[in-house]
Each structure stands twice: as structure tokens, then as C-alpha cells.
Design an enzyme around this catalytic site. Sequence first.
Site, mmCIF file in Angstrom:
data_model
loop_
_atom_site.group_PDB
_atom_site.id
_atom_site.type_symbol
_atom_site.label_atom_id
_atom_site.label_comp_id
_atom_site.label_asym_id
_atom_site.label_seq_id
_atom_site.Cartn_x
_atom_site.Cartn_y
_atom_site.Cartn_z
ATOM 1 N N LYS A 1 -12.185 26.616 75.797
ATOM 2 C CA LYS A 1 -13.114 26.022 74.851
ATOM 3 C C LYS A 1 -12.319 25.006 74.032
ATOM 4 O O LYS A 1 -11.550 25.368 73.144
ATOM 5 C CB LYS A 1 -13.726 27.099 73.938
ATOM 6 C CG LYS A 1 -14.758 26.528 73.004
ATOM 7 C CD LYS A 1 -15.388 27.598 72.154
ATOM 8 C CE LYS A 1 -16.523 27.037 71.347
ATOM 9 N NZ LYS A 1 -16.156 25.858 70.561
ATOM 10 N N GLU B 1 -13.876 29.339 80.886
ATOM 11 C CA GLU B 1 -13.315 27.997 80.725
ATOM 12 C C GLU B 1 -12.641 27.903 79.366
ATOM 13 O O GLU B 1 -13.039 28.594 78.430
ATOM 14 C CB GLU B 1 -14.439 26.942 80.784
ATOM 15 C CG GLU B 1 -15.092 26.799 82.127
ATOM 16 C CD GLU B 1 -16.249 25.790 82.103
ATOM 17 O OE1 GLU B 1 -16.619 25.302 81.019
ATOM 18 O OE2 GLU B 1 -16.779 25.497 83.182
HETATM 19 N N1 LIG Z 1 -15.684 24.387 78.467
HETATM 20 C C1 LIG Z 1 -16.642 24.113 77.600
HETATM 21 N N2 LIG Z 1 -17.937 24.308 77.920
HETATM 22 C C2 LIG Z 1 -18.922 24.022 77.040
HETATM 23 N N3 LIG Z 1 -18.715 23.562 75.791
HETATM 24 C C3 LIG Z 1 -17.435 23.366 75.409
HETATM 25 C C4 LIG Z 1 -16.355 23.620 76.292
HETATM 26 N N4 LIG Z 1 -15.220 23.332 75.630
HETATM 27 C C5 LIG Z 1 -15.562 22.912 74.420
HETATM 28 N N5 LIG Z 1 -16.896 22.937 74.253
HETATM 29 C C6 LIG Z 1 -17.575 22.570 73.001
HETATM 30 O O1 LIG Z 1 -17.936 23.779 72.329
HETATM 31 C C7 LIG Z 1 -19.205 23.614 71.733
HETATM 32 C C8 LIG Z 1 -19.877 24.936 71.511
HETATM 33 O O2 LIG Z 1 -19.213 25.734 70.586
HETATM 34 P P1 LIG Z 1 -19.082 25.428 69.026
HETATM 35 O O3 LIG Z 1 -18.994 26.687 68.287
HETATM 36 O O4 LIG Z 1 -17.980 24.442 68.814
HETATM 37 O O5 LIG Z 1 -20.468 24.803 68.799
HETATM 38 P P2 LIG Z 1 -20.923 23.856 67.649
HETATM 39 O O6 LIG Z 1 -20.753 22.432 68.073
HETATM 40 O O7 LIG Z 1 -20.343 24.295 66.355
HETATM 41 O O8 LIG Z 1 -22.418 24.118 67.674
HETATM 42 P P3 LIG Z 1 -23.121 25.468 67.349
HETATM 43 O O9 LIG Z 1 -22.237 26.233 66.424
HETATM 44 O O10 LIG Z 1 -24.409 24.988 66.782
HETATM 45 O O11 LIG Z 1 -23.249 26.114 68.704
HETATM 46 C C9 LIG Z 1 -19.929 22.723 72.703
HETATM 47 O O12 LIG Z 1 -20.983 22.055 72.078
HETATM 48 C C10 LIG Z 1 -18.838 21.773 73.172
HETATM 49 O O13 LIG Z 1 -18.772 20.681 72.277
HETATM 50 MG MG LIG Z 2 -16.665 22.600 68.620
#
Ligand SMILES: Nc1ncnc2c1ncn2[C@@H]1O[C@H](COP(=O)(O)OP(=O)(O)OP(=O)(O)O)[C@@H](O)[C@H]1O
Ligand SMILES: [Mg+2]
Length: 718
Positions: free
Chosen positions: A383, A381
Site C-alpha cells: 500500500k 499488494e
Molecule cells: N496497491 C494499492 N491498491 C489500491 N490502492 C492503493 C495501493 N497502494 C496505495 N493505494 C492508495 O491507498 C488508497 C486507499 O487507502 P487510504 O487509507 O490511503 O485511503 P484514503 O485515500 O485515505 O481514502 P479513504 O480513507 O476514504 O479510503 C487508495 O485510494 C490509493 O490511493
Molecule cells: Mg493514501
Amino acid sequence: MFSRIQAGMSSTKKQATLAKFFSSMKRGVPESTAGTSPKKMKTTPPLTSTMGSDEKIDTTDRKTEHYDGKMATPDEKMEVETMATQPAEPVREPVIPKPVMRLALAKDKKEEGKILYSDVCKVFNEVENTSSRLSIVKLCSEFLYSVLNKTPRDLVPITYLFINKLGPDYEPGLELGLGEGLLMKTISESCGKSLAQIKAKYRELGDLGRIAQEARAVQPTMFKPKPLTTEEVFSNLQVIARAQGKDSQQRKVQLIKRMLTACQGVEAKYLIRSLESKLRIGLAEKTVLIALSQAILTYEHNGVEPSNDIVDAAEQKIRDAFCQVPNYEIVINTALEHGIMNLDKHCVLTPGIPLKPMLAKPSKSISEVLDRFQGQRFTCEYKYDGERAQVHLLPDGTMRIYSRNGENMTERYPEINISDFIANPAETHTLILDCEAVAWDKEQSKILPFQVLSTRKRKGVVAEDVKVRVCLFAFDILCYNDEPLINKSLAERRQYLERALKPVPGELQYASEVTTMNLEEMQSYLDQSVRDSCEGLMVKVLDGEESHYEPSKRSRNWLKLKKDYLQGVGDSLDLCVLGAYYGRGKRTGTYGGFLLGCYNQDTGEFETCCKIGTGFSDEMLQKLYEQLSPTEISEPKAFYVYSESAPPDVWFEPSMLFEVLTADLSLSPVYKAGSGIYDKGISLRFPRFIRIRDDKSVEDATSSEQVVEFYESQAHMK
Ligand SMILES: Nc1ncnc2c1ncn2[C@@H]1O[C@H](COP(=O)(O)OP(=O)(O)OP(=O)(O)O)[C@@H](O)[C@H]1O
Ligand SMILES: [Mg+2]
Ligand SMILES: [Mg+2]
């Protein structure tokens, strides 16, 4: 680290002489030993109605369907216990009840059965002076067990006092965190010391709690004050947190003074620290949850410590329940009513209560992803780079949007109305969606960068004034018409999602995805995601148990593949700002660099891991100065683990996280991250500031455990 605790626990428990008896209990716990058979209970008043204050927690929208606030009164408990001690099975080894820790119950007739605040403080003090995690768990669980035996209804407020909170995170207005100025003034007025004396002492000790305790100790009193009860303190803290309006400051001071004059011994120390919102006794929430499960379990087993297997299973049950329903009042009361092992049947996802979102593990390359998911069907998916948004549709037709850490953000997005996107409104009464809210350019129909989203106001947004539009990208559905879907496969959940929603371009769309196992195809989809202003891909297992939604878990079944990683940079870290260095030259007048730390989830301490001065614009430095300077404190907090050799110019209250990227992690004598594992700490080399993380609370900072993981996976690569 967690597994270390468990391992240690097993070895001690193995010596339990009654293990044999427990293993027989495991096979068939006699009905009567459950101790909380619903039939035997009358309704006792809900927790808050008995509190001596006019401020009450509104529990109405926090209850699960099954929760009715029932708890056994001490008498009823006795009745059940009497029944329970009658032989239910023909032959079994003698049951030796565990001695109940002696509690000084309030003597006043009216106060009978109430647990004194001094008892709670005694435990705090012991915990503060104990370094072994295992002993801390034991101390806390024995105390909580005693509470259950004496006054079960006090278990909820006492649990909250232990974790230094006043209610669930999603309940607004329950934060304490009183400023040191106000507290110094209050201590000075109520303990007969001048403000100058208090300030001088604070410079010396750095702990207002101790100052209050010492001041109380030498204060002459005419008569012995009536002892504080736990209930009273807890409800007063809620009143203080909720106080608003023009004379609220005065009312807060009055209440604190009233309590302070009744404090004896260590009570003043912990009362003040609770008001500051940091107990700093090295008691992390995770430890409290373990202690709680052991206490409830022992209570269910009539005071006999159950076997390791049962303890482990109960711990898992309570943790799972808490991830789905992060509300201690509901989890505790449900466990008491239905038994801890039945929590999964009664503590289920509820629209209106934000569950803890599932998290992803970083992955370094497409080939690593392919190795991991060998032989399994998976989806890639987009991100999206926005903010996590958990969208709830409630039975009354209203909606709520919760942030990554369960904060109610509905006010932030007044222009979004989930009903506009429901495919079949007549059939859809409730749902919980997992989405990413992303800034959207309506004219050009495209995604805007995160920085644009972050310019939106957080509170008091009026729909007509919204300039930065938001599009929701829905990637999961967790509950549909009250049916939890988290234990269905992702492929099935997708079908629910498609049946439930009617996407509208630019407002609510499904996350773009492709299902492929082909390396080139994945590569080109990754490139395309970046061209479409996304961070990369989220790769998820589609079928079977591994594709179930795991609340709160950082799972290997979700891998994040960010473009940054491919350029040799690891995942970003979210670190707490602990201190700062004054700027020089061009940066004079603001801070020029910051001291950052990760969060040790076992000890509740922040461990320093780098100094950062790169990646800041002048405007950002100015903004940081404005936001952080009011949080300056004259001494580091006792829960900061740092090296004396490079202290910052100023220290801060922990209030802000920076998201940072680093080229490398290395061992360092100066920093302390993960120093419980390695002799030296781990530090970030050449860290670069990316953004302020205001959707995470300080305890959600990257954990020491994760820093160790990052360090080790990097060492593995070399
Ligand atoms: N398709 C998707 N599926 C799941 N999460 C997604 C998707 N697209 C975007 N996200 C976002 O990506 C986040 C996970 O990656 P990210 O590195 O941004 O995490 P974070 O919020 O920094 O938290 P951490 O680093 O603690 O995991 C999810 O919490 C969500 O907000
Ligand atoms: Mg994020
Ligand atoms: Mg991150």
C-alpha cells in the site's frame, strides 16, 4: 442510512394500487411505452447552444461513443405518448396517468416551453421546509418528472442547479463559490441598501440569500421585470464561473445585478446561495440521483409510478452509470435515449472521463483478513503512500491523470508520458490505469514519504524544474482499447496489465505483491512493506465476481491493512475544518485549535465531531492561518450541525480537510456526528493531525455513516 431510505420507500410504495400492472410491465415493457424510441427522435440542438450566452460548454470530449445529444421535443414526446396509449397488450388494468405538477411556463412566445427559475426555487423552498427524506425525494422526482414532460432539455441544467454544480467535477473552471465581500457589495448596489446595512444584517442573519430576498421584497420597482428562465440562470452562472481577466470582477457583478433585479420572492435567496456554492436546503446529491431515476422511470412508464422492484433496479442502474461516467449530461441523455434500464449498455467507461475509484475497507489484523477471505485466493499488494492517479491514454495519443476525486491533475506531472511505458504502441490505442503516484529518490532508488510528494506544486509545473521525482505504481487496469475490464477478475486484469505495459524502474512499476494464505508470510510481507516506506498492505480477492472492480464502492473485497491499525490505532479520518480557536501563549497570532466535522451524505450537512490541537508544527499552524483566515465567516453556515455549548472563536467556509488519527471514539453531548442515529453524537478522543487532504473535496470527507461504523466496530472489539 441509505438502506433506511429504501426501506421506507418500499412501505409507501407498496400501497400503490397499480402495483399489479407494473409487475406485468416488468416482465415485458411494450416497445412503444419506452417513450424515447431512438427512431422517433429528431436531433434537437445540444443543451448549451440554446443558452443565451456566448459561453458554451465544450461537450466534445465528454460524449460517450453513443451519445449524440438527442432528446425528444415536447411534440415528439406527445407523438410517442399517443402511440403508447394505444392498447399494446390485450388485457390490462386501466392506466391512470399521474397528474403533472403545474408549472408556470414563460408566457412570452419566444420563451414558450421554458421552465422558469421561480419554479425551481419553489421546489428549493419546499425542500428546505421539509425534513422527511422520503418527502424530499418525492417532491424532487415529481418536479423533475414535470420538467421532462414540458421541456426535457431543461432536465440537465435543473439537475445541476439542484446539486449546486455547473458541470462535471473533471471539467475545470466551473466552480462558483463567490466570496461574501463581492456578494454583499453586489446586493447593496442592486437592492438600494448601504453596504453597512447589509453587513449589519449579515451579522444578525448569517445568510446572504435571505438578506437579498428581504432587500428585494421592500425595493420599489417601476414595472414587473421579465421572469428569469432556468436556462438563462444556469448559463449566466457558467459565464460567471468562467469569467477571467482584469475586468472579470466587474462583469460578474453586472450579470448578478441583472439577474437580481429580475428576482421575485425566494428567487433572490437561492440565486445568491447558488453563487456562494451552497444551497443549504438539505438536499444531498445522493437524494437528487434517486429523484432523477424515479422521474425518468415514471416518464418512461407514461406517468404511472412503477413497482418497487423496478424503482430499485433503475436507481441501481443510474448510480452504476454515474460511477462509471460521472457526467449528468451524458447519463441523463443516454437514459432518455435508450431507456434507464439500458444505461449499463450505453454508459460505459470512456478514456477521458475519470470514473469514481474503488475504495477499501479497513481491517484490524492479519487474522481478520484471513477470516474474511477464507477459501478464496487473494493477493497482498504494497500500500503505497502517495496520491491516487488514474491514468488515461486517449485515442489521439494524449494522456490525462486524474486525482482521487476526478480532478484533472495532468498539469501536475508534466514529466510523465504514458507512451513511454506502453509495451506495444501499435496495438494500444486507449487505456485507463489505476495507480499510486509516489515521490521517488532517483539516486538511491527508493520511495520517499508522502510529505515530500506534497511539496510539489499543483499547477503550472514545468518538467525541467521538477525536483521531486514521481514513480507510478500501477495496480489495476480498467479499460484497454475501449474495452471495459471492470467486470473481469483481478487475475485477468493483471494479465491485461502485464500485456499492456513495459515497466521502467523508478518511473512506472507494477505494485509489489505476493499471493499467499500463510499468516507468517503475510506478517513478514507487511513488515517489509513498512521498511520499504509503504503504509502497509492492500489485500484483494483475485478470482471471480468478488474480484471485479467496483467503481466508487468502499468494498469488502479490498482490505487495507495499515501498520497504524496494528498498533491499536484505527483508520484515519478526513474531516472538514469548520471553525478555529485562537492560539494562546506560544501559539498567539495563529489558531491554536480547530473544530472538525464529518459529512452527512444524506442531509448534505457537516456534523461536528472533535476539537483538535495536537500534531501541528509551528510552521503548519502558520500555513493554516494563512490559508484559513481568508475563509472566515461571521456566522456558522446553516448546514453546520454543532452544539451551542462550545462554539469556536471563528467559523470558516468549508474548504479544507484534515486527515486525523484518533485513539478512540466515544459518545458525547457536545459533538454531533451521527446524531441522527444516536441521541448523542460521536466524537473523536485525543485526535492527532496527520496532514491536509487536498486531493479530496469537502464532500468527500469521512461520512457520518463511516464514523458510526468506526464507532460500532470499536465497541464490538471491546
Ligand atoms: N496497491 C494499492 N491498491 C489500491 N490502492 C492503493 C495501493 N497502494 C496505495 N493505494 C492508495 O491507498 C488508497 C486507499 O487507502 P487510504 O487509507 O490511503 O485511503 P484514503 O485515500 O485515505 O481514502 P479513504 O480513507 O476514504 O479510503 C487508495 O485510494 C490509493 O490511493
Ligand atoms: Mg493514501
Ligand atoms: Mg483514509
